[in-house]
Design a protein around this motif. Structure first.
Motif, PDB file in Angstrom:
ATOM      1  N   ALA A  74      -1.829  65.657-102.581  1.00  0.00           N
ATOM      2  CA  ALA A  74      -2.557  64.510-102.016  1.00  0.00           C
ATOM      3  C   ALA A  74      -2.295  64.402-100.518  1.00  0.00           C
ATOM      4  N   SER A  75      -1.046  64.592-100.119  1.00  0.00           N
ATOM      5  CA  SER A  75      -0.685  64.522 -98.704  1.00  0.00           C
ATOM      6  C   SER A  75      -1.373  65.640 -97.906  1.00  0.00           C
ATOM      7  N   HIS A  76      -1.566  66.770 -98.554  1.00  0.00           N
ATOM      8  CA  HIS A  76      -2.239  67.916 -97.914  1.00  0.00           C
ATOM      9  C   HIS A  76      -3.704  67.566 -97.592  1.00  0.00           C
ATOM     10  N   VAL A  77      -4.392  66.985 -98.552  1.00  0.00           N
ATOM     11  CA  VAL A  77      -5.796  66.613 -98.332  1.00  0.00           C
ATOM     12  C   VAL A  77      -5.899  65.572 -97.218  1.00  0.00           C
ATOM     13  N   ILE A  78      -4.992  64.606 -97.224  1.00  0.00           N
ATOM     14  CA  ILE A  78      -4.982  63.592 -96.161  1.00  0.00           C
ATOM     15  C   ILE A  78      -4.779  64.264 -94.804  1.00  0.00           C
ATOM     16  N   ALA A  79      -3.894  65.265 -94.749  1.00  0.00           N
ATOM     17  CA  ALA A  79      -3.619  65.966 -93.485  1.00  0.00           C
ATOM     18  C   ALA A  79      -4.867  66.653 -92.938  1.00  0.00           C
ATOM     19  N   VAL A  80      -5.665  67.255 -93.828  1.00  0.00           N
ATOM     20  CA  VAL A  80      -6.894  67.922 -93.386  1.00  0.00           C
ATOM     21  C   VAL A  80      -7.892  66.881 -92.864  1.00  0.00           C
ATOM     22  N   ASN A  81      -8.040  65.793 -93.582  1.00  0.00           N
ATOM     23  CA  ASN A  81      -8.960  64.754 -93.116  1.00  0.00           C
ATOM     24  C   ASN A  81      -8.456  64.096 -91.827  1.00  0.00           C
ATOM     25  N   PHE A  82      -7.138  63.944 -91.696  1.00  0.00           N
ATOM     26  CA  PHE A  82      -6.585  63.353 -90.469  1.00  0.00           C
ATOM     27  C   PHE A  82      -6.849  64.265 -89.268  1.00  0.00           C
ATOM     28  N   GLN A  83      -6.879  65.562 -89.498  1.00  0.00           N
ATOM     29  CA  GLN A  83      -7.202  66.506 -88.432  1.00  0.00           C
ATOM     30  C   GLN A  83      -8.620  66.248 -87.905  1.00  0.00           C
ATOM     31  N   THR A  84      -9.552  66.065 -88.816  1.00  0.00           N
ATOM     32  CA  THR A  84     -10.939  65.785 -88.442  1.00  0.00           C
ATOM     33  C   THR A  84     -11.041  64.479 -87.665  1.00  0.00           C
ATOM     34  N   ILE A  85     -10.408  63.442 -88.185  1.00  0.00           N
ATOM     35  CA  ILE A  85     -10.501  62.117 -87.564  1.00  0.00           C
ATOM     36  C   ILE A  85      -9.801  62.100 -86.204  1.00  0.00           C
ATOM     37  N   SER A  86      -8.690  62.797 -86.095  1.00  0.00           N
ATOM     38  CA  SER A  86      -7.979  62.865 -84.815  1.00  0.00           C
ATOM     39  C   SER A  86      -8.832  63.550 -83.749  1.00  0.00           C
ATOM     40  N   ALA A  87      -9.509  64.621 -84.128  1.00  0.00           N
ATOM     41  CA  ALA A  87     -10.389  65.304 -83.176  1.00  0.00           C
ATOM     42  C   ALA A  87     -11.546  64.386 -82.784  1.00  0.00           C
ATOM     43  N   ALA A  88     -12.106  63.677 -83.757  1.00  0.00           N
ATOM     44  CA  ALA A  88     -13.219  62.757 -83.478  1.00  0.00           C
ATOM     45  C   ALA A  88     -12.808  61.688 -82.472  1.00  0.00           C
ATOM     46  N   ASN A  89     -11.564  61.273 -82.527  1.00  0.00           N
ATOM     47  CA  ASN A  89     -11.069  60.223 -81.636  1.00  0.00           C
ATOM     48  C   ASN A  89     -10.383  60.787 -80.387  1.00  0.00           C
ATOM     49  N   LYS A  90     -10.621  62.083 -80.137  1.00  0.00           N
ATOM     50  CA  LYS A  90      -9.937  62.779 -79.038  1.00  0.00           C
ATOM     51  C   LYS A  90      -8.469  62.415 -78.990  1.00  0.00           C
ATOM     52  N   TYR A  91      -7.871  62.340 -80.155  1.00  0.00           N
ATOM     53  CA  TYR A  91      -6.438  62.091 -80.304  1.00  0.00           C
ATOM     54  C   TYR A  91      -5.997  60.745 -79.707  1.00  0.00           C
ATOM     55  N   TRP A  92      -6.959  59.795 -79.601  1.00  0.00           N
ATOM     56  CA  TRP A  92      -6.678  58.421 -79.131  1.00  0.00           C
ATOM     57  C   TRP A  92      -6.102  58.375 -77.724  1.00  0.00           C
ATOM     58  N   LYS A  93      -6.535  59.333 -76.922  1.00  0.00           N
ATOM     59  CA  LYS A  93      -6.036  59.341 -75.531  1.00  0.00           C
ATOM     60  C   LYS A  93      -7.072  58.688 -74.648  1.00  0.00           C
TER      61      LYS A  93
END
Lengths: 77, 77, 77, 77, 77, 77
Positions: free
Chosen positions: D58-77
């Motif tokens: 479950a944590s693995h799937v979250i990690a993959v989705n978090f990668q997508t969301i982090s890129a979408a948010n330009k890593y919140w910078k």
């Protein structure tokens, strides 16, 4: 993995197919770095080469390494 | 994998669907590079094509290869 | 996968939710390309839809495909 | 997944933690899209929430989705 | 996951090693979000910390999260 | 993982092969962060180093970490 031996000079290849072959090589080096004993590897190879899930898992690792090599080669464009 | 035979000329395809088909091909070549014996492959194929986890694992490998091919084609835009 | 039928025209969708639905579709096509027999698929679906690890594995494949589609759509910005 | 209901309006979040929560939501929607029956899901949840390999997956799937969301948010910078 | 508590302020770290530690934290939060009961987690931890496949799976999730954090930090260059 | 000890100063390496060696190191640190007891690790290592699926899984984690390191080094170009 014998540290003195150079087995990975560059990620650059002439074309996609050679890139795929390098991906296979990288995948095997990942295995070898954990189990350097060739005799054990030969025995295990027979095992997973006859297992559907073992072959799919091997193809998965190659796919990840091919992603790296393809990016390194800017997709051979 | 027969080294002399060219099976991967380019990662570029005309459209996303052909890209997906190339991803399937790459995934199968990953399997074939580990187990080149067609008869063994046919037998194993029957096995994992009737297993839920085997099919999901196959779809996973295709997804990774499709990621590479999609990037190579700049997402066909 | 019936080759003549067009099932993937573009990776571009109107919004993230439609992108997620396309990721589900891609994941299923990955399964179908290996096992085209609908009756077998229906039977297997029942199996993994009632298995915790089967459902997590399915969600994993969708996540990888969603990554590709999100990049193709420049994250719908 | 009920098609009419909007559950994913945007990949943009205010900060990384909300991004992580969205990654959890995406991972669960991946499960729900395959098994929409809430009662079955509740039963299965108990199962994998008490399994080490289930929780890691479950944590693995979250990690993959978090990668997508982090890129979408330009890593919140 | 207690929603009010801030546990992820930023993906930016001072150096790669702290980035790796953050990747470990993210991986654990993925587990905790599914199983918040600390007592259950302690019991399961003992289990997978003594299993080769459990430890490799844990390292895999950390690797995916480390990829995200490394990109966020532009590889600390 | 001993917090005071510096084990990861940089993701930059002189060449691809040293990058691959760093990927192996990262993969092992992921294991160590979950199971710091060297004696347990030695015992488990024997186990998975003699298992085809264990070795493939180890190679997979290395591949993910090598992807990160290769990007950090701009593919050594």
């Amino acid at each position: 993995m014998e540290k003195k031996e150079i087995w990975l000079e560059s990620l650059i290849t002439k074309n996609p197919q050679e890139g795929y072959e390098l991906a296979i090589k990288l995948s095997r080096m990942g295995v070898k770095s954990t189990q350097p004993d060739i005799e054990v590897l030969k025995k295990l190879r027979k095992e997973y080469a006859n297992s559907a899930s073992g072959l799919t898992a091997a193809s998965h690792v190659i796919a990840v390494n091919f992603q790296t090599i393809s990016a390194a080669n800017k997709y051979w464009k």
